[in-house]
Enzyme design. Sequence first.
Site, PDB file in Angstrom:
ATOM      1  N   SER A  71      -0.223  -9.550   6.880  1.00  0.00           N
ATOM      2  CA  SER A  71       0.322  -8.249   7.287  1.00  0.00           C
ATOM      3  C   SER A  71      -0.140  -7.083   6.419  1.00  0.00           C
ATOM      4  O   SER A  71      -0.134  -5.952   6.868  1.00  0.00           O
ATOM      5  CB  SER A  71       1.847  -8.290   7.306  1.00  0.00           C
ATOM      6  N   LYS A 114       5.450  -5.158   1.973  1.00  0.00           N
ATOM      7  CA  LYS A 114       5.208  -4.125   2.993  1.00  0.00           C
ATOM      8  C   LYS A 114       5.057  -2.763   2.336  1.00  0.00           C
ATOM      9  O   LYS A 114       5.403  -2.562   1.176  1.00  0.00           O
ATOM     10  CB  LYS A 114       6.375  -4.055   3.999  1.00  0.00           C
TER      11      LYS A 114
END
Length: 161
Positions: A71, A114
């Site tokens: 990600s 993230k």
Amino acid sequence: MFFSGSLATAVKIECVVEQTYGQWWQSRHRTMLRGVLGKTFRLVGYTIQYGCIAHCAFEYVGGVVMCSGPSMEPTIQNSDIVFAENLSRHFYGIQRGDIVIAKSPSDPKSNICKRVIGLEGDKILTNSPSDFFKSHSYVPTGHVWLEGDNLQNSTDSRFGL
């Protein structure tokens, strides 16, 4: 066998020797026991001290974390090991653009890596996977909006996480 003294004197001398040897032996055992106990307590003390130092270092300064998953590619590759520092969030707070390590909402035992896109109260433009429908979301109070750099392969705040 010939004794220059009486039998009682010989027995008395033998008893004194045994008593003196016994006292020496007991004293020696006490000294050894004190040494072993002293070393044991010092070892336990050092272990507790260094454990506290390590805990404070990892809790307040930072620690080493392995980021898994695609990600955050290309910024952070799958299985990269990063140093996650904790000091800046105490001094500066979390800012847009920061990369953070957070608990995974789907598995609280694991962490996710993230990027912060929005802070509480921000209006975020969100796209559906088909990119036909665009909508706006507001970041709730006490939350941040997190997204991975690899948007096609990231489960993040766009999906309600």
